[in-house]
Design a protein around this motif. Structure first.
Motif, mmCIF file in Angstrom:
data_model
loop_
_atom_site.group_PDB
_atom_site.id
_atom_site.type_symbol
_atom_site.label_atom_id
_atom_site.label_comp_id
_atom_site.label_asym_id
_atom_site.label_seq_id
_atom_site.Cartn_x
_atom_site.Cartn_y
_atom_site.Cartn_z
ATOM 1 N N UNK A 164 0.815 -1.217 0.000
ATOM 2 C CA UNK A 164 0.000 0.000 0.000
ATOM 3 C C UNK A 164 0.852 1.271 0.000
ATOM 4 N N UNK A 165 0.439 2.253 -0.796
ATOM 5 C CA UNK A 165 1.145 3.534 -0.843
ATOM 6 C C UNK A 165 1.141 4.191 0.532
ATOM 7 N N UNK A 166 0.114 3.923 1.320
ATOM 8 C CA UNK A 166 0.016 4.504 2.666
ATOM 9 C C UNK A 166 1.185 4.101 3.557
ATOM 10 N N UNK A 167 1.890 3.031 3.181
ATOM 11 C CA UNK A 167 3.051 2.604 3.965
ATOM 12 C C UNK A 167 4.288 3.452 3.666
ATOM 13 N N UNK A 168 4.161 4.370 2.725
ATOM 14 C CA UNK A 168 5.301 5.189 2.335
ATOM 15 C C UNK A 168 5.927 5.958 3.474
ATOM 16 N N UNK A 169 5.095 6.392 4.434
ATOM 17 C CA UNK A 169 5.653 7.154 5.558
ATOM 18 C C UNK A 169 6.593 6.281 6.387
ATOM 19 N N UNK A 170 6.335 4.972 6.429
ATOM 20 C CA UNK A 170 7.246 4.065 7.141
ATOM 21 C C UNK A 170 8.605 4.039 6.439
ATOM 22 N N UNK A 171 8.570 3.967 5.100
ATOM 23 C CA UNK A 171 9.817 3.940 4.348
ATOM 24 C C UNK A 171 10.652 5.179 4.657
ATOM 25 N N UNK A 172 9.989 6.339 4.676
ATOM 26 C CA UNK A 172 10.702 7.581 4.950
ATOM 27 C C UNK A 172 11.317 7.606 6.335
ATOM 28 N N UNK A 173 10.562 7.126 7.325
ATOM 29 C CA UNK A 173 11.069 7.112 8.697
ATOM 30 C C UNK A 173 12.252 6.158 8.826
ATOM 31 N N UNK A 174 12.147 4.988 8.199
ATOM 32 C CA UNK A 174 13.278 4.044 8.237
ATOM 33 C C UNK A 174 14.499 4.633 7.541
ATOM 34 N N UNK A 175 14.276 5.237 6.383
ATOM 35 C CA UNK A 175 15.394 5.801 5.623
ATOM 36 C C UNK A 175 16.099 6.899 6.409
ATOM 37 N N UNK A 176 15.340 7.760 7.077
ATOM 38 C CA UNK A 176 15.951 8.845 7.848
ATOM 39 C C UNK A 176 16.888 8.299 8.917
ATOM 40 N N UNK A 177 16.454 7.232 9.607
ATOM 41 C CA UNK A 177 17.286 6.673 10.683
ATOM 42 C C UNK A 177 18.482 5.899 10.132
ATOM 43 N N UNK A 178 18.315 5.272 8.979
ATOM 44 C CA UNK A 178 19.416 4.494 8.413
ATOM 45 C C UNK A 178 20.457 5.379 7.730
ATOM 46 N N UNK A 179 20.031 6.500 7.214
ATOM 47 C CA UNK A 179 20.981 7.405 6.559
ATOM 48 C C UNK A 179 21.717 8.289 7.555
ATOM 49 N N UNK A 180 21.162 8.437 8.751
ATOM 50 C CA UNK A 180 21.751 9.355 9.731
ATOM 51 C C UNK A 180 23.136 8.911 10.195
ATOM 52 N N UNK A 181 23.393 7.585 10.217
ATOM 53 C CA UNK A 181 24.700 7.132 10.710
ATOM 54 C C UNK A 181 25.735 7.046 9.591
ATOM 55 N N UNK A 182 25.299 7.102 8.344
ATOM 56 C CA UNK A 182 26.206 6.931 7.222
ATOM 57 C C UNK A 182 26.898 8.254 6.879
ATOM 58 N N UNK A 183 28.152 8.153 6.453
ATOM 59 C CA UNK A 183 28.921 9.359 6.168
ATOM 60 C C UNK A 183 29.605 9.915 7.395
ATOM 61 N N UNK A 184 29.454 9.236 8.540
ATOM 62 C CA UNK A 184 30.111 9.623 9.787
ATOM 63 C C UNK A 184 30.900 8.414 10.254
ATOM 64 N N UNK A 185 32.183 8.572 10.521
ATOM 65 C CA UNK A 185 32.990 7.394 10.846
ATOM 66 C C UNK A 185 32.724 6.864 12.245
ATOM 67 N N UNK A 186 32.375 7.732 13.174
ATOM 68 C CA UNK A 186 32.080 7.290 14.536
ATOM 69 C C UNK A 186 30.749 7.879 14.995
ATOM 70 N N UNK A 187 29.634 7.341 14.510
ATOM 71 C CA UNK A 187 28.325 7.879 14.878
ATOM 72 C C UNK A 187 28.060 7.694 16.367
#
Length: 410
Positions: A164-187
């Motif tokens: 369901x397209x309505x699940x899109x907000x879950x994808x965004x929330x997961x992506x925000x948390x998974x991208x936050x640690x990347x690009x930083x060597x010691x998160x």
């Protein structure tokens, strides 16, 4: 020498670096193109030729264990609490595997992203864009990131996965948390725990989806990934889940950035916007110039498998290296007048989607979505104008060059 290093570190740590990194990156390219950053805990590469070569040299600049080792600096007790995080990234996946595993995975996943498949999606993508524009058209204004740049790729991704397209907000929330640690060597530990929580939720979601598709196959990506190829090759459930999480995180962020960054840059260069309106044949090159000028992925990490010498210095095995794509794509050794935005630029050898075997698998889909969006805006919103003079960049993500908001009127 210490003073010079301190000065460079000051540039990297300055408050404005994430909002406007280009002056600092230009100094790094000129003065110290291979810089060891004590604050980042990694090597910083800034020249186009060095970064392109490192993309192609996967034997030395490895994707394996480049993300899971983000917790390696923590005490054993904290690492035990992050075991699911480390286990996930030890499983082979498109983003964290090298040949021969990567070769097999990419070959199987490419079935779902062939030119024929992408071309067949054009009509549906156009319909989604029209629906999104229809919602805001009566208002005479739009929040481009939420209303279009994020909504489009999330909707496309949901339909690709058959959910369901309505699940899109879950994808965004997961992506925000998974991208936050990347690009930083010691998160920070809290950032890693938040990423682990997102991983567990996304893995459970995808595991359920795999069970459903094996029971009731559909015309969707997960079903295709569960099938055996004509050569008899299959993906394990863990590999399918890893691929799915890659799509959930990277699958929409790049397109969101391309649309937001592209529209912002075009509207801040009215001569180029007018030029595009007058000559639609420039659309493809305008998209490529947007990818070069404001690269959606600002940096990529690699792990060294052995000692490597470059520019008279030695990088050691297991050191982390950050390839600064935003710097490479403005390298004056490759691009004439690189800080100018020219939608007719030819040639344009940017590496915004990477290079070599790890070239972004979703690049054709992202480009197609961008073409349809900008064509529709040109057709339906010719009087579009920025509301804010200064862009609002998302500084919570080091790997991504993406806006948090982009209000416009029309």
């Amino acid at each position: 020498m210490t003073g010079a290093v301190d000065e460079i570190e000051g540039l990297l740590l300055a408050d404005g670096f994430l909002t406007d990194p280009y002056p600092a990156l230009a100094q790094l390219r000129d003065r110290e193109p291979m810089h060891w950053s004590p604050s980042v805990g990694a090597w910083i590469l800034t020249r186009y030729d060095d970064i392109k070569a490192s993309f192609k040299n996967t034997a030395d600049f490895s994707n394996e264990d480049r993300l899971g080792r983000a917790a390696a600096y923590l005490p054993d007790e904290d690492r035990r609490a992050l075991r699911p995080f480390e286990d996930h990234y030890r499983t082979k996946g498109l983003l964290h595997a090298d040949p021969p595993d990567h070769t097999r995975l990419r070959r199987l996943v490419l079935r779902a992203f062939s030119p024929k498949v992408i071309e067949s999606m054009r009509t549906r993508i156009q319909a989604i864009v029209d629906e999104l524009i229809d919602r805001v058209a009566p208002n005479g204004r739009m929040e481009v990131i939420d209303d279009l740049a994020f909504a489009l790729p999330v909707t496309v991704l949901a339909e690709l996965l058959g959910v369901p397209v309505a699940h899109g907000h879950r994808f965004g929330a997961w992506a925000d948390r998974l991208l936050a640690f990347q690009g930083v060597n010691r998160p920070e530990r809290a950032v890693l725990l938040a990423a682990q929580e997102a991983l567990l939720e996304a893995r459970a979601y995808l595991a359920d989806l795999i069970v459903q598709r094996r029971r009731e196959p559909g015309d969707d990506l997960i079903t295709q990934l569960t099938l055996t190829s004509p050569d008899g090759e299959t993906l394990t459930d863990d590999e399918i889940i890893n691929t799915g999480i890659t799509l959930l995180t990277a699958g929409h962020e790049t397109t969101t950035s391309l649309i937001g960054n592209g529209l912002l840059t075009l509207l801040r260069h009215p001569d180029q916007w007018d030029r595009l309106q007058a000559d639609r044949s420039l659309l493809k090159s305008a998209i490529e110039e947007t990818l070069r000028y404001e690269s959606p992925v600002s940096r990529q990490p690699r792990r060294l498998t052995r000692d490597v010498e470059l520019h008279g210095k030695t990088m050691h095995a297991d050191d982390m290296v950050f390839q600064m794509l935003g710097s490479a794509n403005r390298d004056p050794a490759i691009f004439d007048d690189p800080d100018s935005f020219d939608i007719g630029r030819q040639p344009n050898r940017h590496i915004a989607f990477g290079q070599g075997i790890h070239f972004c698998i979703g690049a054709p889909l992202s480009r197609t979505e961008g073409e349809i969006v900008f064509t529709t805006i040109l057709d339906r919103l010719p009087g579009i104008a920025l509301v804010d003079a200064e862009p609002r960049w998302d500084t919570s993500k080091r790997n991504s060059r993406v806006l948090t908001t982009l209000p416009v009127t029309f």
